[in-house]
Design a protein around this motif. Structure first.
Motif, PDB file in Angstrom:
ATOM      1  N   PHE A   3       0.833  -1.203   0.000  1.00 44.86           N
ATOM      2  CA  PHE A   3       0.000   0.000   0.000  1.00 44.86           C
ATOM      3  C   PHE A   3       0.872   1.260   0.000  1.00 44.86           C
ATOM      4  O   PHE A   3       0.500   2.285  -0.576  1.00 44.86           O
ATOM      5  CB  PHE A   3      -0.946   0.002   1.202  1.00 44.86           C
ATOM      6  CG  PHE A   3      -2.163  -0.847   1.009  1.00 44.86           C
ATOM      7  CD1 PHE A   3      -3.164  -0.449   0.134  1.00 44.86           C
ATOM      8  CD2 PHE A   3      -2.316  -2.045   1.690  1.00 44.86           C
ATOM      9  CE1 PHE A   3      -4.295  -1.228  -0.068  1.00 44.86           C
ATOM     10  CE2 PHE A   3      -3.442  -2.835   1.499  1.00 44.86           C
ATOM     11  CZ  PHE A   3      -4.430  -2.428   0.619  1.00 44.86           C
ATOM     12  N   GLN A  26       1.607   2.451  -3.597  1.00 46.79           N
ATOM     13  CA  GLN A  26       0.518   2.700  -4.541  1.00 46.79           C
ATOM     14  C   GLN A  26       0.739   3.979  -5.350  1.00 46.79           C
ATOM     15  O   GLN A  26       1.227   4.988  -4.838  1.00 46.79           O
ATOM     16  CB  GLN A  26      -0.808   2.816  -3.783  1.00 46.79           C
ATOM     17  CG  GLN A  26      -1.289   1.516  -3.171  1.00 46.79           C
ATOM     18  CD  GLN A  26      -1.596   0.464  -4.219  1.00 46.79           C
ATOM     19  OE1 GLN A  26      -2.346   0.703  -5.168  1.00 46.79           O
ATOM     20  NE2 GLN A  26      -0.990  -0.713  -4.051  1.00 46.79           N
ATOM     21  N   TYR A  68      -0.548  -6.152  -2.719  1.00 44.23           N
ATOM     22  CA  TYR A  68      -1.381  -5.469  -3.706  1.00 44.23           C
ATOM     23  C   TYR A  68      -0.540  -4.806  -4.799  1.00 44.23           C
ATOM     24  O   TYR A  68       0.512  -4.236  -4.523  1.00 44.23           O
ATOM     25  CB  TYR A  68      -2.264  -4.432  -3.003  1.00 44.23           C
ATOM     26  CG  TYR A  68      -3.250  -5.072  -2.041  1.00 44.23           C
ATOM     27  CD1 TYR A  68      -4.528  -5.424  -2.455  1.00 44.23           C
ATOM     28  CD2 TYR A  68      -2.882  -5.350  -0.725  1.00 44.23           C
ATOM     29  CE1 TYR A  68      -5.427  -6.034  -1.584  1.00 44.23           C
ATOM     30  CE2 TYR A  68      -3.772  -5.959   0.152  1.00 44.23           C
ATOM     31  CZ  TYR A  68      -5.045  -6.295  -0.279  1.00 44.23           C
ATOM     32  OH  TYR A  68      -5.927  -6.905   0.592  1.00 44.23           O
ATOM     33  N   PRO A 109       0.831  -2.150  -7.441  1.00 45.98           N
ATOM     34  CA  PRO A 109       0.992  -0.692  -7.273  1.00 45.98           C
ATOM     35  C   PRO A 109      -0.160   0.126  -7.860  1.00 45.98           C
ATOM     36  O   PRO A 109      -0.445   1.229  -7.393  1.00 45.98           O
ATOM     37  CB  PRO A 109       2.307  -0.401  -8.005  1.00 45.98           C
ATOM     38  CG  PRO A 109       3.061  -1.679  -7.939  1.00 45.98           C
ATOM     39  CD  PRO A 109       2.036  -2.764  -8.018  1.00 45.98           C
ATOM     40  N   ASN A 110      -0.849  -0.407  -8.867  1.00 45.83           N
ATOM     41  CA  ASN A 110      -1.977   0.305  -9.474  1.00 45.83           C
ATOM     42  C   ASN A 110      -3.327  -0.167  -8.919  1.00 45.83           C
ATOM     43  O   ASN A 110      -4.376   0.115  -9.518  1.00 45.83           O
ATOM     44  CB  ASN A 110      -1.966   0.126 -10.996  1.00 45.83           C
ATOM     45  CG  ASN A 110      -0.843   0.888 -11.657  1.00 45.83           C
ATOM     46  OD1 ASN A 110      -0.417   1.934 -11.167  1.00 45.83           O
ATOM     47  ND2 ASN A 110      -0.347   0.369 -12.768  1.00 45.83           N
TER      48      ASN A 110
END
Length: 355
Positions: free
Chosen positions: A23, A26, A97, A99-100
């Motif tokens: 996160f 991101q 997660y 990066p996008n």
């Protein structure tokens, strides 16, 4: 802004760090992560607090529910109820997660169509490496039956009273929400354009022999049957008779202020009388009960009486009493603060609850 809800209890902190680092990376930073620690032991609780302090975008809520059944639904609802962002994403703490990912969530925001996501599963060896998201080698991918990672419109999710807090233990609560939203006329779209999250391998947390954390032996089966009945009845709005999504530290501090204390045995008549006359009574009192095996339980005298057809005292196994009490709490008192312990080694049960 988008709110990301994550839940935690006694997980490996390296897994948590990997998740939060993803996160941190991101490309779109218009989000807040609310992490609910739903009853970790003190050592995990303290270490988690130190770790989370490194991330400015994370809000940590720590609940004093160490001696309660795991309830992911309630943990999520604790984040949902005060949420003011348009969108609400429910994720897992053991994911990494893309990066996008947040950027994609913004593109998928909708009041009518909700998206849930395919997950790539990593092997044990792959999970222990640190590399760029796209360099990880995926062992296999989840199917559309895996409904846990979902982006919702916040107000719509609130309109059905969030996640059903009947579900305790592991599983089914996420599928339940999907079923109810479909029954309310909303669409659930399975996003497979690109894998945006990776599941980190971790060992299953098997129950230790002397573990006193609350545990019901057949909860998973009950949860599945409960969901099947709900599909038949076309239920949409849940938690109707309970104050869903509420948590207050002070309520748990009050558990030390006991109004009535009871000592019971495993006689069937005692247990049933207690459940119906005390536990389920609307007394607004803090009660404590300690249960142990009756001195005549499994005695030779009782065995002989049974063999010759004479009347005997009816007893319940302690595991059965454990299940009965937890079922009473789940069905009738799940929004009440309580502490529950079943000492298998000593065959004793203790319950303190604020009615």
């Amino acid at each position: 802004m988008i709110t990301v809800a994550l839940t935690y209890r006694n997980r490996d902190l390296q897994i948590v760090e990997n998740c939060l680092d993803s996160f941190q990376n991101q490309t779109n930073t218009k989000f807040i992560v609310v992490l609910v620690d739903y009853g970790s032991v003190e050592t995990c609780k303290n270490k988690l607090s130190i770790l989370v302090s490194k991330y400015s975008f994370v809000k940590l809520i720590q609940c004093k529910t160490q001696q309660q059944l795991w309830c992911k639904s309630r943990a999520i609802n604790i984040v949902l109820k005060p949420c003011e962002t348009v969108s609400f994403f429910v994720g897992d703490i053991d994911m990494i997660y893309h990066p996008n990912f947040i950027k994609t969530l913004f593109n998928l925001q909708s009041k009518k169509d909700f998206s849930y996501f395919q997950v790539g599963f990593l092997s044990e060896a792959e999970s222990k490496t640190k590399q760029a998201f796209n360099n990880y080698k995926i062992s296999f991918k989840s199917t559309e039956e895996a409904t846990g990672m979902t982006l919702y419109n916040t107000n719509v999710l609130k309109s059905i009273n969030g996640y059903d807090e009947f579900y305790h233990g592991w599983g089914t609560e996420d599928t339940d929400v999907h079923v109810r939203l479909k029954q309310a006329g909303f669409n659930m779209s399975f996003y497979t354009d690109k894998v945006l999250m990776l599941h980190q391998w971790h060992p299953k947390n098997y129950r230790k022999k002397n573990d006193i954390t609350p545990f019901h032996t057949t909860l998973e089966q009950i949860n599945h049957e409960y969901l099947k009945l709900k599909q038949q009845t076309k239920s949409i709005k849940e938690n109707l008779n309970f104050s869903w999504g509420n948590y207050n530290d002070a309520d748990y501090d009050d558990l030390n202020k006991i109004d009535f204390s009871f000592k019971l045995t495993n006689k069937e008549s005692e247990i049933k009388a207690f459940i119906n006359n005390v536990l389920l009574a609307k007394s607004n009192k803090i009660i404590q009960v300690n249960i142990s095996e009756h001195e005549a339980y499994k005695s030779l005298k009782q065995a002989i009486k049974s063999l010759v057809g004479k009347k005997t005292i009816q007893f319940l196994e302690m595991q059965r009493i454990n299940n009965m009490l937890l079922e009473a709490i789940i069905s009738n008192l799940r929004d009440k603060p309580y502490n529950f312990q079943y000492h298998i080694k000593n065959q004793t049960i203790s319950l303190t609850i604020k009615l």
